[in-house]
Design an enzyme around this catalytic site. Structure first.
Site, PDB file in Angstrom:
ATOM      1  N   LYS A  52      -6.663  -7.514   4.308  1.00  0.00           N
ATOM      2  CA  LYS A  52      -5.306  -7.435   3.763  1.00  0.00           C
ATOM      3  C   LYS A  52      -4.266  -7.704   4.849  1.00  0.00           C
ATOM      4  O   LYS A  52      -4.450  -7.286   5.993  1.00  0.00           O
ATOM      5  CB  LYS A  52      -5.081  -6.021   3.215  1.00  0.00           C
ATOM      6  CG  LYS A  52      -4.649  -5.991   1.747  1.00  0.00           C
ATOM      7  CD  LYS A  52      -4.550  -4.581   1.232  1.00  0.00           C
ATOM      8  CE  LYS A  52      -3.097  -4.193   1.020  1.00  0.00           C
ATOM      9  NZ  LYS A  52      -2.958  -2.890   0.370  1.00  0.00           N
ATOM     10  N   LYS A  84       0.810  -4.351   8.447  1.00  0.00           N
ATOM     11  CA  LYS A  84       1.709  -4.189   9.584  1.00  0.00           C
ATOM     12  C   LYS A  84       0.992  -3.571  10.778  1.00  0.00           C
ATOM     13  O   LYS A  84       1.504  -3.600  11.889  1.00  0.00           O
ATOM     14  CB  LYS A  84       2.952  -3.376   9.211  1.00  0.00           C
ATOM     15  CG  LYS A  84       2.715  -2.013   8.598  1.00  0.00           C
ATOM     16  CD  LYS A  84       4.054  -1.435   8.120  1.00  0.00           C
ATOM     17  CE  LYS A  84       3.875  -0.389   7.044  1.00  0.00           C
ATOM     18  NZ  LYS A  84       5.110  -0.092   6.323  1.00  0.00           N
ATOM     19  N   LYS A  88      -8.111   7.126   7.144  1.00  0.00           N
ATOM     20  CA  LYS A  88      -7.131   7.244   8.217  1.00  0.00           C
ATOM     21  C   LYS A  88      -7.575   8.234   9.284  1.00  0.00           C
ATOM     22  O   LYS A  88      -7.321   8.034  10.470  1.00  0.00           O
ATOM     23  CB  LYS A  88      -5.770   7.678   7.656  1.00  0.00           C
ATOM     24  CG  LYS A  88      -5.027   6.562   6.953  1.00  0.00           C
ATOM     25  CD  LYS A  88      -3.549   6.898   6.821  1.00  0.00           C
ATOM     26  CE  LYS A  88      -2.791   5.766   6.156  1.00  0.00           C
ATOM     27  NZ  LYS A  88      -1.397   6.119   5.864  1.00  0.00           N
TER      28      LYS A  88
END
Ligand code: TRP
Length: 332
Positions: free
Chosen positions: A196, A199, A113
């Site tokens: 994957k 969102k 991240k």
């Protein structure tokens, strides 16, 4: 030492999608049979990256509504948002002083991240696993349903419990166990069967949101990526055909049937026929859910009351555990 207690959390960032539903939420619903379950909308985790305040409030209500629509029972179990129960933040501070820098430096999700922007991400993003440990241990939860991506964080929670118990010479925190139910359903993007469903994908066509109506579902499945061959005859062939694998996996999971059965049912057929059946099944399962969500969201006050009631009952469990944690540490 402790009675079994399930805890899990979901972030209120954006909308829940089919991957969240088939991979996680559906398992949360099943666990309610035979366990005491505490499910938490983790708004404090969400702000480790910037959230517009109005969006955060809206997403918190939306995720709550999806969970209830999917079958989470906020009366017989506990459903609440994290920031309402002070034990999370207070326990997390103590864990900031238990966990070692070296442990957090090994967290692969943080590395992913933060990427090249390491100097510029929030301290909260780095300390996030300590807060997650606090979520679980503030209730002495013993079982935590988590996906593959959260296993390392759960391992860290166990390390924190072990070190706390060791340093203070107590047997205060139980060691939480991961719960992987059945074969975990990994739902991939409708545009790329190797990625994957997420969102954060820029393309809304890549996912089916739980808020999508029948028309959206129909259109997204129609446009979903396929390959030029007819559907495979065996499960083994799916290894080389990510898009076929993904759509058949979704079809099987929606019908709660083994993948081998779905493969057999469509062996040698054209994608167009299969997509019709998939659309039908997806709409049958998901449209009652989105209808119920819309009904719930029409009355935000009702959702807020459900969260407040859940928080009160969560606090009743966490407060005495926190008091004991503080006493052990030596806080007067
Ligand atoms: N970190 C989890 C995620 O991003 C959410 C979460 C927060 C969680 N606290 C938790 C999951 C405690 C399990 C237990 O998906």
């Amino acid at each position: 030492m402790s009675q079994p207690r399930v805890f899990s959390g979901v972030q209120p960032t954006g909308n829940l999608h089919l991957g969240n539903y088939l991979g996680a939420i559906r398992n949360w619903v099943k666990l309610q049979d035979g366990h005491e379950c505490i499910y938490c909308v983790v708004d404090m985790h969400a702000i480790t990256v910037w959230q517009d305040p109005a969006d955060l409030s809206r997403a918190t209500r939306e995720v709550t509504a999806s969970l209830i629509a999917a079958g989470i029972d906020p009366v017989n179990h506990i459903l609440f948002n994290q920031s309402k129960v002070p034990a999370h933040a207070e326990t997390a501070w103590i864990f900031n002083c238990v966990a070692r820098m070296g442990w957090l430096n090994r967290m692969t999700q943080f590395k992913e991240k933060a990427g090249k922007d390491r100097e510029n991400v929030s301290v909260g993003l780095y300390a996030y696993p300590n807060l997650m440990a606090a979520d679980i241990l503030a209730y002495k939860a013993t079982h935590v349903p988590v996906g593959e991506d959260q296993k390392q964080h759960l391992e860290l929670a166990r390390d924190i419990a072990i070190k706390f118990n060791h340093d203070y010479e107590v047997e205060h925190f139980p060691l939480p166990e991961p719960l992987i139910l059945g074969e975990a359903t990994r739902v991939m993007s409708l545009r790329d069967g190797t990625k994957k469903m997420s969102k954060s994908d820029a393309s809304d066509q890549s996912r089916i949101n739980l808020t999508d109506g029948a028309d959206d579902i129909d259109q997204k499945i129609r446009r979903a990526k396929t390959d030029p061959l007819p559907l495979p005859e065996t499960v083994e062939e799916l290894g080389a055909r990510p898009e076929a694998a993904n759509l058949l996996t979704i079809y099987a999971a929606l019908g709660d049937e083994p993948l081998a059965k779905s493969v057999a049912d469509f062996a040698g057929k054209q994608f167009s026929d299969f997509k019709k059946a998939l659309t039908e099944r997806a709409i049958a399962v998901l449209s009652p859910l989105s209808t119920e969500m819309r009904r719930l969201l029409a009355d935000p006050g009702h959702i807020d009351r459900i969260l407040a009631d859940g928080a009160e009952r969560a606090n009743a469990i966490a407060a005495p555990i926190l008091a004991e944690t503080k006493r052990i540490v030596g806080f007067l």
